[in-house]
Design a protein around this motif. Structure first.
Motif, PDB file in Angstrom:
ATOM      1  N   ASP A   1       0.839  -1.254  -0.020  1.00 13.94           N
ATOM      2  CA  ASP A   1       0.045  -0.235  -0.177  1.00 13.94           C
ATOM      3  C   ASP A   1       0.961   1.201  -0.001  1.00 13.94           C
ATOM      4  O   ASP A   1       1.935   1.290   0.755  1.00 13.94           O
ATOM      5  N   ARG A   2       0.237   2.273  -0.844  1.00 13.26           N
ATOM      6  CA  ARG A   2       1.189   3.521  -0.747  1.00 13.26           C
ATOM      7  C   ARG A   2       0.915   4.203   0.551  1.00 13.26           C
ATOM      8  O   ARG A   2      -0.644   4.468   0.989  1.00 13.26           O
TER       9      ARG A   2
ATOM     10  N   ILE B   1      -4.881   4.728  -0.912  1.00 17.23           N
ATOM     11  CA  ILE B   1      -4.656   5.804  -1.802  1.00 17.23           C
ATOM     12  C   ILE B   1      -3.891   5.006  -3.069  1.00 17.23           C
ATOM     13  O   ILE B   1      -3.021   5.692  -3.696  1.00 17.23           O
ATOM     14  N   GLY B   2      -4.067   3.636  -3.249  1.00 13.90           N
ATOM     15  CA  GLY B   2      -3.270   3.087  -4.193  1.00 13.90           C
ATOM     16  C   GLY B   2      -2.100   1.996  -3.619  1.00 13.90           C
ATOM     17  O   GLY B   2      -1.769   2.066  -2.647  1.00 13.90           O
ATOM     18  N   GLN B   3      -1.452   1.270  -4.707  1.00 19.73           N
ATOM     19  CA  GLN B   3      -0.333   0.281  -4.197  1.00 19.73           C
ATOM     20  C   GLN B   3       0.821   0.463  -5.044  1.00 19.73           C
ATOM     21  O   GLN B   3       0.360   1.039  -6.039  1.00 19.73           O
ATOM     22  N   VAL B   4       1.977  -0.079  -4.525  1.00 22.96           N
ATOM     23  CA  VAL B   4       2.901   0.058  -5.386  1.00 22.96           C
ATOM     24  C   VAL B   4       3.842  -1.110  -5.565  1.00 22.96           C
ATOM     25  O   VAL B   4       3.555  -2.140  -4.632  1.00 22.96           O
ATOM     26  N   PRO B   5       4.633  -1.504  -6.485  1.00 20.05           N
ATOM     27  CA  PRO B   5       5.260  -2.804  -6.611  1.00 20.05           C
ATOM     28  C   PRO B   5       6.054  -3.032  -5.463  1.00 20.05           C
ATOM     29  O   PRO B   5       6.976  -2.051  -5.001  1.00 20.05           O
ATOM     30  N   SER B   6       6.404  -4.360  -5.188  1.00 30.10           N
ATOM     31  CA  SER B   6       7.333  -4.455  -4.138  1.00 30.10           C
ATOM     32  C   SER B   6       8.054  -5.860  -4.467  1.00 30.10           C
ATOM     33  O   SER B   6       7.687  -6.723  -4.741  1.00 30.10           O
TER      34      SER B   6
ATOM     35  N   ARG C   1      12.439   1.036 -15.033  1.00 28.02           N
ATOM     36  CA  ARG C   1      11.235   1.449 -14.716  1.00 28.02           C
ATOM     37  C   ARG C   1      10.612   2.635 -15.352  1.00 28.02           C
ATOM     38  O   ARG C   1      11.371   3.455 -15.936  1.00 28.02           O
ATOM     39  N   THR C   2       9.356   2.657 -15.432  1.00 27.08           N
ATOM     40  CA  THR C   2       8.737   4.089 -15.942  1.00 27.08           C
ATOM     41  C   THR C   2       8.887   5.198 -14.813  1.00 27.08           C
ATOM     42  O   THR C   2       9.124   5.053 -13.806  1.00 27.08           O
ATOM     43  N   PRO C   3       8.593   6.477 -15.388  1.00 25.95           N
ATOM     44  CA  PRO C   3       8.522   7.427 -14.296  1.00 25.95           C
ATOM     45  C   PRO C   3       7.702   7.192 -13.084  1.00 25.95           C
ATOM     46  O   PRO C   3       7.836   7.785 -11.770  1.00 25.95           O
ATOM     47  N   GLU C   4       6.655   6.415 -13.104  1.00 21.95           N
ATOM     48  CA  GLU C   4       5.659   6.313 -12.026  1.00 21.95           C
ATOM     49  C   GLU C   4       6.092   5.089 -11.165  1.00 21.95           C
ATOM     50  O   GLU C   4       5.491   4.722 -10.256  1.00 21.95           O
ATOM     51  N   GLY C   5       7.119   4.191 -11.486  1.00 24.03           N
ATOM     52  CA  GLY C   5       7.730   3.384 -10.865  1.00 24.03           C
ATOM     53  C   GLY C   5       7.292   2.013 -11.462  1.00 24.03           C
ATOM     54  O   GLY C   5       7.626   1.011 -10.711  1.00 24.03           O
ATOM     55  N   TYR C   6       6.261   1.946 -12.518  1.00 23.43           N
ATOM     56  CA  TYR C   6       6.039   0.448 -12.799  1.00 23.43           C
ATOM     57  C   TYR C   6       7.373   0.082 -13.868  1.00 23.43           C
ATOM     58  O   TYR C   6       8.237   0.746 -14.198  1.00 23.43           O
ATOM     59  N   LEU C   7       7.186  -1.394 -14.126  1.00 24.55           N
ATOM     60  CA  LEU C   7       8.058  -2.052 -15.019  1.00 24.55           C
ATOM     61  C   LEU C   7       7.968  -1.402 -16.521  1.00 24.55           C
ATOM     62  O   LEU C   7       6.733  -1.488 -16.849  1.00 24.55           O
ATOM     63  N   LYS C   8       9.225  -1.039 -17.012  1.00 22.84           N
ATOM     64  CA  LYS C   8       8.963  -0.476 -18.509  1.00 22.84           C
ATOM     65  C   LYS C   8       8.946  -1.704 -19.130  1.00 22.84           C
ATOM     66  O   LYS C   8       9.822  -2.739 -19.227  1.00 22.84           O
TER      67      LYS C   8
ATOM     68  N   GLY D   1       3.707  -8.207 -17.210  1.00 24.53           N
ATOM     69  CA  GLY D   1       2.489  -7.648 -17.476  1.00 24.53           C
ATOM     70  C   GLY D   1       1.479  -7.467 -16.151  1.00 24.53           C
ATOM     71  O   GLY D   1       2.126  -7.642 -15.044  1.00 24.53           O
ATOM     72  N   GLY D   2       0.304  -7.135 -16.406  1.00 20.77           N
ATOM     73  CA  GLY D   2      -0.619  -6.936 -15.410  1.00 20.77           C
ATOM     74  C   GLY D   2      -0.385  -5.528 -14.779  1.00 20.77           C
ATOM     75  O   GLY D   2       0.326  -4.655 -15.306  1.00 20.77           O
ATOM     76  N   ASP D   3      -0.793  -5.377 -13.483  1.00 20.86           N
ATOM     77  CA  ASP D   3      -0.686  -4.070 -12.744  1.00 20.86           C
ATOM     78  C   ASP D   3       0.594  -3.372 -12.650  1.00 20.86           C
ATOM     79  O   ASP D   3       1.046  -2.220 -12.535  1.00 20.86           O
ATOM     80  N   LEU D   4       1.620  -4.637 -12.855  1.00 17.13           N
ATOM     81  CA  LEU D   4       3.066  -4.062 -12.513  1.00 17.13           C
ATOM     82  C   LEU D   4       3.689  -3.256 -13.536  1.00 17.13           C
ATOM     83  O   LEU D   4       4.485  -2.521 -13.413  1.00 17.13           O
ATOM     84  N   VAL D   5       2.723  -3.408 -14.689  1.00 15.59           N
ATOM     85  CA  VAL D   5       3.425  -2.466 -15.752  1.00 15.59           C
ATOM     86  C   VAL D   5       2.431  -1.223 -16.287  1.00 15.59           C
ATOM     87  O   VAL D   5       2.840  -0.446 -16.848  1.00 15.59           O
ATOM     88  N   GLY D   6       1.163  -1.261 -15.810  1.00 13.76           N
ATOM     89  CA  GLY D   6       0.308  -0.484 -16.015  1.00 13.76           C
ATOM     90  C   GLY D   6      -0.347   0.394 -15.003  1.00 13.76           C
ATOM     91  O   GLY D   6      -1.304   1.172 -15.025  1.00 13.76           O
ATOM     92  N   GLY D   7      -0.175   0.034 -13.842  1.00  7.18           N
ATOM     93  CA  GLY D   7      -0.787   0.230 -12.544  1.00  7.18           C
ATOM     94  C   GLY D   7      -2.271  -0.242 -12.525  1.00  7.18           C
ATOM     95  O   GLY D   7      -2.405  -1.243 -13.261  1.00  7.18           O
ATOM     96  N   GLU D   8      -2.939   0.067 -11.431  1.00  9.07           N
ATOM     97  CA  GLU D   8      -4.108  -0.828 -11.027  1.00  9.07           C
ATOM     98  C   GLU D   8      -5.266  -0.647 -12.287  1.00  9.07           C
ATOM     99  O   GLU D   8      -5.544   0.443 -12.824  1.00  9.07           O
ATOM    100  N   GLY D   9      -5.507  -1.858 -12.687  1.00  4.47           N
ATOM    101  CA  GLY D   9      -6.572  -2.174 -13.527  1.00  4.47           C
ATOM    102  C   GLY D   9      -7.588  -3.013 -13.221  1.00  4.47           C
ATOM    103  O   GLY D   9      -7.477  -3.442 -12.064  1.00  4.47           O
ATOM    104  N   THR D  10      -8.451  -3.484 -14.096  1.00  2.95           N
ATOM    105  CA  THR D  10      -9.580  -4.478 -13.744  1.00  2.95           C
ATOM    106  C   THR D  10      -8.828  -5.793 -14.125  1.00  2.95           C
ATOM    107  O   THR D  10      -7.827  -5.914 -14.688  1.00  2.95           O
ATOM    108  N   ILE D  11      -9.605  -6.842 -13.491  1.00  4.74           N
ATOM    109  CA  ILE D  11      -9.003  -8.162 -13.682  1.00  4.74           C
ATOM    110  C   ILE D  11      -9.142  -8.477 -15.250  1.00  4.74           C
ATOM    111  O   ILE D  11      -8.209  -9.137 -15.459  1.00  4.74           O
ATOM    112  N   VAL D  12     -10.118  -8.398 -15.867  1.00  5.05           N
ATOM    113  CA  VAL D  12     -10.358  -8.760 -17.355  1.00  5.05           C
ATOM    114  C   VAL D  12      -9.107  -7.840 -18.361  1.00  5.05           C
ATOM    115  O   VAL D  12      -8.860  -8.563 -19.133  1.00  5.05           O
ATOM    116  N   GLN D  13      -8.750  -6.845 -17.610  1.00 10.16           N
ATOM    117  CA  GLN D  13      -7.512  -6.064 -18.654  1.00 10.16           C
ATOM    118  C   GLN D  13      -6.232  -6.832 -18.170  1.00 10.16           C
ATOM    119  O   GLN D  13      -5.562  -6.999 -19.140  1.00 10.16           O
TER     120      GLN D  13
END
Ligand code: SF4
Length: 423
Positions: free
Chosen positions: A209-210, A353-358, A367-374, A389-401
């Motif tokens: 958690d952030r 207020i959101g989560q971060v990779p760990s 990494r991207t400027p937001e801290g996700y994997l490039k 892939g998944g939230d690790l590269v694009g931030g929080e999304g839906t399950i189906v995304q």
């Protein structure tokens, strides 16, 4: 949530589908399910066939059938909606997959192996979807996950929205094709896994958690939202009914926490959000549900300090207004109004207020400027032979995304292996 369909109701609903030639519903589905194809099978009463059509495109068929936000993807574009009302696509999907799960899966046919081995690190939606897709292509899959596989759907979506049985229905099926390894992967283990497999796919999600950037977050009574939801789902550390709980954040996760707290019997649950309702990133039906349960919303409010001597006693806040400047998400920046402080009593404060990779091995990646994997367009990372892939590269999304991303990454991995592992 509507009551589940009966077989008769499902057939009647399926009859309404126009069987569009170029179906916008399938195009807008991130997993690209053949929606008219499975609805045609529901129409003829072939529910097992319908479930198989869904599952061939979506490894988390039961999970998505239950919690996919249909108001965002397939249903708003349904052609039938121009005549009267859109087809209840998600309900038909869920009716078919649950029918199959109750009846038991047919004997799986093993996919012929091609000699390649792929390690998937992370057992959430992206990892599971990628693993299943690669298994269908003949790759041998080892999937490493420190908890039970299932990710967010299993660990933090509240049971009243998604039950353990519904998650297990998908995992039981996937376990026939994927070798699940119950293991925590650190930097050393990552290096060894990398040596023993042709390719790696990393999809460990956003697991920490952030923190709220205000004083007082170390006080007992401040519980990060993931810990709160995971503990609640596991039946642990439940705050006593009668507590006043303040949840800070304006996303679906904060609504899940609010609804969970209410169901636990908490007297007063207040959501604190620094923007307005229009700027919330939530599904409309979840917001309506939270309201109907008595969750209060305090918009245009920013937390300033958590107050308490031995534990949380109150949250000091400031009023905000929205500026004309937009942030990277296209929403206006909130600006705190000087001299507008006020205090809300609280027994628990839940930052959401959101989560971060760990994970220590993630330090190896660009990494991207937001801290996700490039990653590039084929989901390849800065490490040769490692995809993500998944939230690790694009931030929080839906399950189906995440499912959609896992499938696309599988294609990138398959192409990479077919072309000689980057040779
Ligand atoms: Fe059926 Fe609607 Fe899809 Fe057309 S868009 S195929 S009517 S579900």
């Amino acid at each position: 949530m509507n009551p589940p369909f009966t077989d008769r109701h499902a057939r009647t609903e399926a009859e309404r589908c126009l069987q569009c030639y170029d179906p916008p519903c399938s195009v807008s589905c991130p997993a690209h399910i053949d929606i008219p194809g499975f609805i045609a099978m529901v129409r003829t009463g072939n529910l097992i066939g319908a479930a198989e059509v869904v599952k061939s495109a979506n490894a988390l068929a039961n999970v998505c059938g239950k919690v996919c936000p249909e108001e965002v993807f397939c249903q708003p574009v349904c052609t039938r909606g121009k005549q009267d009302t859109p087809i209840a696509i998600r309900e038909l999907h869920f009716h078919a997959t649950q029918h199959e799960a109750r009846r038991g899966y047919s004997t799986p046919r093993p996919f012929p192996g091609n000699g390649h081995s792929v390690a998937v690190i992370g057992g959430g939606p992206a990892g599971l979807a990628c693993a299943f897709e690669l298994a269908k292509m003949g790759h041998r899959i080892d999937l490493y996950e420190r908890k039970l596989p299932g990710g967010v759907p299993r660990n933090s979506i509240p049971s009243f929205r998604l039950s353990e049985e519904e998650v297990r229905a998908d995992l039981d099926f996937l376990s026939r094709y994927v070798d699940f390894q119950h293991e925590d992967v650190d930097a050393q283990r990552f290096a060894r896994i990398r040596k023993s497999h042709d390719v790696l796919f990393v999809a460990v999600g956003l697991t920490v958690d952030r923190p709220l950037p205000i004083p007082g977050t170390e006080l007992p009574g401040v519980i990060p939202v993931l810990s709160f939801l995971e503990s609640a789902k596991a039946g642990l550390r439940v705050p006593s009914p009668g507590n006043r709980i303040l949840i800070v954040g304006g996303g679906n996760v904060s609504l899940d926490a609010a609804a969970t707290a209410k169901r636990m019997g908490c007297r007063e649950v207040v959501l604190i959000y620094r923007r307005g309702e229009k700027e919330m990133r939530v599904w409309a039906n979840e917001l309506g549900e939270a309201r109907s349960q008595g969750v209060q919303m305090q918009f245009l409010t920013s937390p300033v300090e958590i107050i308490g001597r031995r534990r949380v006693e109150a949250l000091r806040c400031r009023r905000t207004r929205l500026s004309d400047k937009l942030d990277s998400t296209g929403r206006p920046f909130p600006v705190e109004i000087e001299g507008s402080e006020f205090t809300l009593e609280a027994d628990l404060v839940i930052p959401a207020i959101g989560q971060v990779p760990s994970g220590d091995f993630l330090d190896l990646f660009a990494r991207t400027p937001e801290g996700y994997l490039k990653v590039d367009e084929s989901f390849s990372t800065s490490l040769p032979g490692v995809f993500a892939g998944g939230d690790l590269v694009g931030g929080e999304g839906t399950i189906v995304q995440s499912v959609g991303q896992g499938k696309m990454a599988a294609l990138g991995i398959h192409r990479y292996l077919r072309e000689g592992a980057g040779a």
